[in-house]
Design a protein around this motif. Sequence first.
Motif, PDB file in Angstrom:
ATOM      1  N   LEU A   1     -39.249 -37.868 -61.287  1.00  0.00           N
ATOM      2  CA  LEU A   1     -40.500 -38.558 -61.551  1.00  0.00           C
ATOM      3  C   LEU A   1     -41.341 -37.764 -62.557  1.00  0.00           C
ATOM      4  O   LEU A   1     -41.899 -38.332 -63.495  1.00  0.00           O
ATOM      5  CB  LEU A   1     -41.281 -38.777 -60.240  1.00  0.00           C
ATOM      6  CG  LEU A   1     -42.605 -39.517 -60.369  1.00  0.00           C
ATOM      7  CD1 LEU A   1     -42.386 -40.910 -60.940  1.00  0.00           C
ATOM      8  CD2 LEU A   1     -43.300 -39.606 -59.019  1.00  0.00           C
ATOM      9  N   THR A   2     -41.398 -36.461 -62.362  1.00  0.00           N
ATOM     10  CA  THR A   2     -42.139 -35.609 -63.300  1.00  0.00           C
ATOM     11  C   THR A   2     -41.516 -35.696 -64.692  1.00  0.00           C
ATOM     12  O   THR A   2     -42.230 -35.822 -65.700  1.00  0.00           O
ATOM     13  CB  THR A   2     -42.144 -34.145 -62.804  1.00  0.00           C
ATOM     14  OG1 THR A   2     -42.746 -34.095 -61.504  1.00  0.00           O
ATOM     15  CG2 THR A   2     -42.903 -33.238 -63.756  1.00  0.00           C
ATOM     16  N   ALA A   3     -40.189 -35.640 -64.761  1.00  0.00           N
ATOM     17  CA  ALA A   3     -39.500 -35.745 -66.052  1.00  0.00           C
ATOM     18  C   ALA A   3     -39.765 -37.110 -66.693  1.00  0.00           C
ATOM     19  O   ALA A   3     -40.016 -37.209 -67.907  1.00  0.00           O
ATOM     20  CB  ALA A   3     -38.005 -35.506 -65.887  1.00  0.00           C
ATOM     21  N   ALA A   4     -39.718 -38.155 -65.875  1.00  0.00           N
ATOM     22  CA  ALA A   4     -39.975 -39.507 -66.389  1.00  0.00           C
ATOM     23  C   ALA A   4     -41.419 -39.633 -66.881  1.00  0.00           C
ATOM     24  O   ALA A   4     -41.675 -40.248 -67.924  1.00  0.00           O
ATOM     25  CB  ALA A   4     -39.682 -40.545 -65.309  1.00  0.00           C
ATOM     26  N   GLU A   5     -42.363 -39.059 -66.135  1.00  0.00           N
ATOM     27  CA  GLU A   5     -43.756 -39.080 -66.567  1.00  0.00           C
ATOM     28  C   GLU A   5     -43.934 -38.320 -67.879  1.00  0.00           C
ATOM     29  O   GLU A   5     -44.665 -38.758 -68.775  1.00  0.00           O
ATOM     30  CB  GLU A   5     -44.662 -38.486 -65.480  1.00  0.00           C
ATOM     31  CG  GLU A   5     -44.838 -39.389 -64.269  1.00  0.00           C
ATOM     32  CD  GLU A   5     -45.588 -38.716 -63.116  1.00  0.00           C
ATOM     33  OE1 GLU A   5     -45.759 -37.475 -63.160  1.00  0.00           O
ATOM     34  OE2 GLU A   5     -45.985 -39.440 -62.202  1.00  0.00           O
ATOM     35  N   GLN A   6     -43.252 -37.179 -67.995  1.00  0.00           N
ATOM     36  CA  GLN A   6     -43.328 -36.411 -69.234  1.00  0.00           C
ATOM     37  C   GLN A   6     -42.715 -37.186 -70.412  1.00  0.00           C
ATOM     38  O   GLN A   6     -43.261 -37.200 -71.509  1.00  0.00           O
ATOM     39  CB  GLN A   6     -42.628 -35.049 -69.060  1.00  0.00           C
ATOM     40  CG  GLN A   6     -43.383 -34.095 -68.163  1.00  0.00           C
ATOM     41  CD  GLN A   6     -42.603 -32.819 -67.875  1.00  0.00           C
ATOM     42  OE1 GLN A   6     -41.406 -32.730 -68.147  1.00  0.00           O
ATOM     43  NE2 GLN A   6     -43.287 -31.829 -67.292  1.00  0.00           N
ATOM     44  N   GLN A   7     -41.586 -37.839 -70.143  1.00  0.00           N
ATOM     45  CA  GLN A   7     -40.948 -38.650 -71.186  1.00  0.00           C
ATOM     46  C   GLN A   7     -41.859 -39.814 -71.577  1.00  0.00           C
ATOM     47  O   GLN A   7     -41.999 -40.137 -72.767  1.00  0.00           O
ATOM     48  CB  GLN A   7     -39.587 -39.176 -70.721  1.00  0.00           C
ATOM     49  CG  GLN A   7     -38.508 -38.123 -70.661  1.00  0.00           C
ATOM     50  CD  GLN A   7     -37.195 -38.687 -70.109  1.00  0.00           C
ATOM     51  OE1 GLN A   7     -37.142 -39.816 -69.626  1.00  0.00           O
ATOM     52  NE2 GLN A   7     -36.149 -37.884 -70.193  1.00  0.00           N
ATOM     53  N   ALA A   8     -42.473 -40.441 -70.573  1.00  0.00           N
ATOM     54  CA  ALA A   8     -43.376 -41.558 -70.852  1.00  0.00           C
ATOM     55  C   ALA A   8     -44.568 -41.075 -71.670  1.00  0.00           C
ATOM     56  O   ALA A   8     -44.992 -41.736 -72.630  1.00  0.00           O
ATOM     57  CB  ALA A   8     -43.835 -42.213 -69.558  1.00  0.00           C
ATOM     58  N   ALA A   9     -45.112 -39.928 -71.308  1.00  0.00           N
ATOM     59  CA  ALA A   9     -46.240 -39.368 -72.058  1.00  0.00           C
ATOM     60  C   ALA A   9     -45.811 -39.024 -73.487  1.00  0.00           C
ATOM     61  O   ALA A   9     -46.552 -39.285 -74.451  1.00  0.00           O
ATOM     62  CB  ALA A   9     -46.781 -38.125 -71.351  1.00  0.00           C
ATOM     63  N   ALA A  10     -44.603 -38.458 -73.615  1.00  0.00           N
ATOM     64  CA  ALA A  10     -44.100 -38.129 -74.955  1.00  0.00           C
ATOM     65  C   ALA A  10     -43.907 -39.401 -75.773  1.00  0.00           C
ATOM     66  O   ALA A  10     -44.264 -39.459 -76.968  1.00  0.00           O
ATOM     67  CB  ALA A  10     -42.793 -37.351 -74.865  1.00  0.00           C
TER      68      ALA A  10
END
Length: 177
Positions: free
Chosen positions: A33-42
């Motif tokens: 989830l953290t990785a997905a949030e970071q990818q979404a933010a990127a």
Amino acid sequence: MTEQQLTQKIIKNAKQQAAALVATAESQARTKLTAAEQQAAARQDQAIAAAKQRWADRQTQQARADEVTLIKARINAQQAVLDTVFKQAREQIINAPADQTQALVNDWLQQYAQTGDQIAVATEWAALFPDYPTTTAVSYGIVIANNVYRIELTVDEQLHELREQMALSVAQQLGVL
């Protein structure tokens, strides 16, 4: 150990393993989830940056288009001024006093005519040059001809040539070039 104790021990071990699996799954889910949030933010940052770049490109293109439009408008205005000037010059030449028109024609004759040439003047100038035959082949001009060549000299043609000769220097002075 009794059967009941053994069952409770198995259940307890199963619960501990289940709790450990759930904790591991939750940890992995939080990581994903953290990785997905970071990818979404990127991706959002990239999308915003791309949108800003497209906006800047559009503004640059619009500025260039506006500049071209302004240059065209200036050129058109300058062309209109030149058209007006040359129209006024034409009117002044064709409505010039008789002595000026005669001087113009005499200059043409000295420059272009040779002995034996046939000279004809436009009907508009017939009264100014009664010694020459008239022609309708030209307006406000003369025709110089012989067996080899025929030259038609008119006010309009002379102004056209003058305008072509002056075009570059006029364009530079007006800031077009």
